[in-house]
Design a protein around this motif. Structure first.
Motif, PDB file in Angstrom:
ATOM      1  N   ALA A 189      15.536  -8.193  41.271  1.00 14.20           N
ATOM      2  CA  ALA A 189      16.505  -8.480  42.338  1.00 14.20           C
ATOM      3  C   ALA A 189      15.725  -8.665  43.626  1.00 14.20           C
ATOM      4  O   ALA A 189      14.798  -7.893  43.913  1.00 14.20           O
ATOM      5  CB  ALA A 189      17.513  -7.347  42.474  1.00 14.20           C
ATOM      6  N   VAL A 190      16.068  -9.699  44.406  1.00 17.76           N
ATOM      7  CA  VAL A 190      15.334 -10.026  45.624  1.00 17.76           C
ATOM      8  C   VAL A 190      16.312 -10.140  46.785  1.00 17.76           C
ATOM      9  O   VAL A 190      17.368 -10.761  46.652  1.00 17.76           O
ATOM     10  CB  VAL A 190      14.564 -11.356  45.465  1.00 17.76           C
ATOM     11  CG1 VAL A 190      13.958 -11.791  46.789  1.00 17.76           C
ATOM     12  CG2 VAL A 190      13.464 -11.219  44.416  1.00 17.76           C
ATOM     13  N   GLY A 191      15.935  -9.555  47.919  1.00 21.19           N
ATOM     14  CA  GLY A 191      16.767  -9.695  49.112  1.00 21.19           C
ATOM     15  C   GLY A 191      16.708  -8.461  49.981  1.00 21.19           C
ATOM     16  O   GLY A 191      16.328  -7.368  49.517  1.00 21.19           O
ATOM     17  N   THR A 192      17.060  -8.637  51.245  1.00 26.67           N
ATOM     18  CA  THR A 192      17.140  -7.500  52.163  1.00 26.67           C
ATOM     19  C   THR A 192      18.147  -6.486  51.632  1.00 26.67           C
ATOM     20  O   THR A 192      19.230  -6.855  51.162  1.00 26.67           O
ATOM     21  CB  THR A 192      17.574  -7.981  53.557  1.00 26.67           C
ATOM     22  OG1 THR A 192      16.626  -8.934  54.034  1.00 26.67           O
ATOM     23  CG2 THR A 192      17.654  -6.814  54.530  1.00 26.67           C
ATOM     24  N   ILE A 193      17.783  -5.228  51.673  1.00 20.95           N
ATOM     25  CA  ILE A 193      18.666  -4.178  51.167  1.00 20.95           C
ATOM     26  C   ILE A 193      19.738  -3.905  52.223  1.00 20.95           C
ATOM     27  O   ILE A 193      19.497  -3.251  53.240  1.00 20.95           O
ATOM     28  CB  ILE A 193      17.864  -2.914  50.824  1.00 20.95           C
ATOM     29  CG1 ILE A 193      16.849  -3.241  49.719  1.00 20.95           C
ATOM     30  CG2 ILE A 193      18.794  -1.788  50.370  1.00 20.95           C
ATOM     31  CD1 ILE A 193      15.886  -2.110  49.413  1.00 20.95           C
ATOM     32  N   GLU A 194      20.927  -4.448  51.973  1.00 24.34           N
ATOM     33  CA  GLU A 194      22.056  -4.355  52.896  1.00 24.34           C
ATOM     34  C   GLU A 194      23.334  -4.357  52.062  1.00 24.34           C
ATOM     35  O   GLU A 194      23.320  -4.736  50.883  1.00 24.34           O
ATOM     36  CB  GLU A 194      22.042  -5.536  53.858  1.00 24.34           C
ATOM     37  CG  GLU A 194      22.047  -6.884  53.154  1.00 24.34           C
ATOM     38  CD  GLU A 194      22.229  -8.048  54.101  1.00 24.34           C
ATOM     39  OE1 GLU A 194      23.317  -8.111  54.714  1.00 24.34           O
ATOM     40  OE2 GLU A 194      21.317  -8.873  54.224  1.00 24.34           O
ATOM     41  N   PRO A 195      24.455  -3.937  52.645  1.00 24.26           N
ATOM     42  CA  PRO A 195      25.672  -3.750  51.844  1.00 24.26           C
ATOM     43  C   PRO A 195      26.122  -4.970  51.044  1.00 24.26           C
ATOM     44  O   PRO A 195      26.514  -4.841  49.880  1.00 24.26           O
ATOM     45  CB  PRO A 195      26.713  -3.345  52.889  1.00 24.26           C
ATOM     46  CG  PRO A 195      25.912  -2.618  53.929  1.00 24.26           C
ATOM     47  CD  PRO A 195      24.617  -3.369  54.008  1.00 24.26           C
ATOM     48  N   ARG A 196      26.096  -6.179  51.636  1.00 21.18           N
ATOM     49  CA  ARG A 196      26.658  -7.312  50.893  1.00 21.18           C
ATOM     50  C   ARG A 196      25.804  -7.734  49.694  1.00 21.18           C
ATOM     51  O   ARG A 196      26.281  -8.488  48.843  1.00 21.18           O
ATOM     52  CB  ARG A 196      26.908  -8.502  51.814  1.00 21.18           C
ATOM     53  CG  ARG A 196      25.682  -9.201  52.347  1.00 21.18           C
ATOM     54  CD  ARG A 196      26.117 -10.286  53.336  1.00 21.18           C
ATOM     55  NE  ARG A 196      25.013 -10.824  54.107  1.00 21.18           N
ATOM     56  CZ  ARG A 196      24.554 -12.059  53.991  1.00 21.18           C
ATOM     57  NH1 ARG A 196      25.072 -12.882  53.096  1.00 21.18           N
ATOM     58  NH2 ARG A 196      23.570 -12.479  54.751  1.00 21.18           N
ATOM     59  N   LYS A 197      24.570  -7.260  49.607  1.00 20.96           N
ATOM     60  CA  LYS A 197      23.755  -7.562  48.428  1.00 20.96           C
ATOM     61  C   LYS A 197      24.217  -6.759  47.215  1.00 20.96           C
ATOM     62  O   LYS A 197      23.776  -7.028  46.089  1.00 20.96           O
ATOM     63  CB  LYS A 197      22.279  -7.285  48.709  1.00 20.96           C
ATOM     64  CG  LYS A 197      21.712  -8.102  49.857  1.00 20.96           C
ATOM     65  CD  LYS A 197      21.883  -9.602  49.666  1.00 20.96           C
ATOM     66  CE  LYS A 197      21.277 -10.380  50.833  1.00 20.96           C
ATOM     67  NZ  LYS A 197      21.509 -11.829  50.729  1.00 20.96           N
ATOM     68  N   ASN A 198      25.051  -5.727  47.453  1.00 18.14           N
ATOM     69  CA  ASN A 198      25.777  -5.082  46.348  1.00 18.14           C
ATOM     70  C   ASN A 198      24.853  -4.358  45.374  1.00 18.14           C
ATOM     71  O   ASN A 198      25.172  -4.208  44.190  1.00 18.14           O
ATOM     72  CB  ASN A 198      26.604  -6.152  45.600  1.00 18.14           C
ATOM     73  CG  ASN A 198      27.751  -5.573  44.807  1.00 18.14           C
ATOM     74  OD1 ASN A 198      28.348  -4.563  45.179  1.00 18.14           O
ATOM     75  ND2 ASN A 198      28.056  -6.215  43.701  1.00 18.14           N
ATOM     76  N   LEU A 199      23.726  -3.872  45.859  1.00 19.93           N
ATOM     77  CA  LEU A 199      22.747  -3.264  44.961  1.00 19.93           C
ATOM     78  C   LEU A 199      23.193  -1.922  44.374  1.00 19.93           C
ATOM     79  O   LEU A 199      22.837  -1.610  43.236  1.00 19.93           O
ATOM     80  CB  LEU A 199      21.406  -3.127  45.680  1.00 19.93           C
ATOM     81  CG  LEU A 199      20.746  -4.472  46.014  1.00 19.93           C
ATOM     82  CD1 LEU A 199      19.499  -4.261  46.860  1.00 19.93           C
ATOM     83  CD2 LEU A 199      20.413  -5.251  44.750  1.00 19.93           C
ATOM     84  N   PRO A 200      23.984  -1.104  45.090  1.00 20.99           N
ATOM     85  CA  PRO A 200      24.459   0.126  44.437  1.00 20.99           C
ATOM     86  C   PRO A 200      25.246  -0.150  43.157  1.00 20.99           C
ATOM     87  O   PRO A 200      25.104   0.582  42.166  1.00 20.99           O
ATOM     88  CB  PRO A 200      25.336   0.774  45.517  1.00 20.99           C
ATOM     89  CG  PRO A 200      24.734   0.312  46.806  1.00 20.99           C
ATOM     90  CD  PRO A 200      24.323  -1.107  46.533  1.00 20.99           C
ATOM     91  N   ARG A 201      26.077  -1.195  43.137  1.00 17.10           N
ATOM     92  CA  ARG A 201      26.798  -1.520  41.898  1.00 17.10           C
ATOM     93  C   ARG A 201      25.835  -2.012  40.819  1.00 17.10           C
ATOM     94  O   ARG A 201      26.044  -1.755  39.634  1.00 17.10           O
ATOM     95  CB  ARG A 201      27.884  -2.566  42.166  1.00 17.10           C
ATOM     96  CG  ARG A 201      29.097  -2.028  42.914  1.00 17.10           C
ATOM     97  CD  ARG A 201      30.263  -3.025  42.876  1.00 17.10           C
ATOM     98  NE  ARG A 201      31.429  -2.517  43.592  1.00 17.10           N
ATOM     99  CZ  ARG A 201      31.675  -2.722  44.875  1.00 17.10           C
ATOM    100  NH1 ARG A 201      30.816  -3.446  45.598  1.00 17.10           N
ATOM    101  NH2 ARG A 201      32.750  -2.230  45.466  1.00 17.10           N
TER     102      ARG A 201
END
Length: 355
Positions: A189-201
């Protein structure tokens, strides 16, 4: 010979999405004969190829533009035909026509990035003054027109492109991956760690799919942005920001690419992964069907079970992965920075024709 002043401020720091857009567009425009004046407005040091710069805080200058209508960027960039602001905010341009790029409307979200509240004022002000507004998708064009009352012909779709470095990229060696704390097989997974990237889900889905993912790791590459930090999860490795020189090889070494974002104006990382031949699992955000078509596995980003199911299917089905790999390469090939530059040039010329 067209002379364009292009805001280089997004490239003073290690580039993320807007910075990469700016650099790739600049390269493609230069290849087409456009003469660029790269300007920047920032007090920080940063790395810069800017040919003109005001070393003052960006917020201070933007505040003066908004309140007093000065200082004009004419005093910084000199004799140019157009000023292009690729990062949401069009400066005061004086007698020079201005073009602004609006990448998305994420700043309207309750989980907007720091500074998002300022854009709620600065973006409408910029859009109303711009001779042309460039957007990456038809979806964002409609969002902009719903948000600000301007003539539709002033909003121009210029799809983003995929750099050639991702096609046929050589996977990073096992030793280099090991230095990063990564071992195959892995999903990336690539991208700034921010809410809309949805990484917790994504992390929840990874835990639920553990039986099918035995021996696999999930690698998350991106700088810490805003919002809560990710919970430490077994089988998950955070490698932080990855430079452009490393990203193609890291993508090519992955078996799967995961991008469960809830909102994007375009979503370039999945296309880059697809260009490298990596099958992608992507959140069904509004622009995803327009950009990715059926060449990626689109899932409901709010449904953890749907994300887990996609992980299980692709991790256990080699032929499905190969099918998405072939389709993904073909889809990515239709998006080039040369086409982005051509559409941008067309918008510039239409602006100048307006007189």
């Amino acid at each position: 010979m067209l002379r364009v002043a292009l805001d280089w401020t997004p490239l003073l720091d290690p580039p993320t999405g807007v910075g990469r857009y700016t650099a790739q567009l600049a390269s493609a425009l230069t290849a087409r004969g456009v003469v660029l004046t790269r300007y920047a407005i920032s007090r920080g040091a940063g790395r810069s190829e800017a040919t003109a710069r005001w070393r003052v805080p960006t917020k201070v200058v933007q505040g003066a533009w908004r309140r007093f209508g000065k200082p004009s960027i004419e005093h910084l960039v000199g004799d140019v035909d157009i000023v292009h602001a690729p990062n949401f905010v069009l400066p005061v341009t004086g007698s020079i026509p201005g073009v602004v790029t609006i990448h998305d409307l994420s700043f309207l979200s309750d989980t907007a990035f720091p500074g998002g509240h300022r854009l709620r004022d600065l973006v409408p002000w910029s859009v109303q003054r711009a001779a042309r507004v460039l957007v990456p998708t038809e979806v964002v064009k409609n969002e902009v027109l719903d948000y600000v009352a301007i003539p539709p012909e002033r909003v121009v779709v210029t799809h983003e492109g995929v750099s050639q470095v991702f096609y046929g990229a050589t996977p990073l060696s096992a030793s280099v991956l090991a230095e990063m704390g990564v071992r195959p097989p892995f999903a990336l997974a690539v991208g700034t760690i921010e809410p809309r990237k949805n990484l917790p889900r994504l992390l929840d889905a990874w835990r639920r799919a553990q039986d099918a993912l035995e021996g696999w790791r999930l690698v998350i590459a991106g700088p810490q942005g805003w919002g809560p930090r990710l919970v430490e999860t077994p089988g998950v490795t955070l490698v932080g920001w990855v430079g452009d020189e490393t990203l193609p090889g890291l993508l090519a070494a992955a078996e799967l690419f995961c991008y469960p974002s809830t909102y994007e104006g375009f979503g370039l990382p999945p296309l880059e992964a697809m260009a490298a031949g990596v099958p992608a699992i992507v959140g069904r955000y509004s622009a995803a069907p327009e950009v990715l078509g059926d060449a990626a596995e689109l899932v409901d980003p709010l449904d953890v079970d749907a994300i887990a199911g996609a992980l299980e299917r692709l991790a256990t089905d080699d032929e499905l992965r190969r099918s998405y790999s072939r389709a993904g390469k073909a889809r990515a090939a239709s998006f080039t920075w040369e086409r982005t530059a051509a559409a941008t040039l067309s918008a510039y010329r239409a602006t100048l024709d307006d007189g």
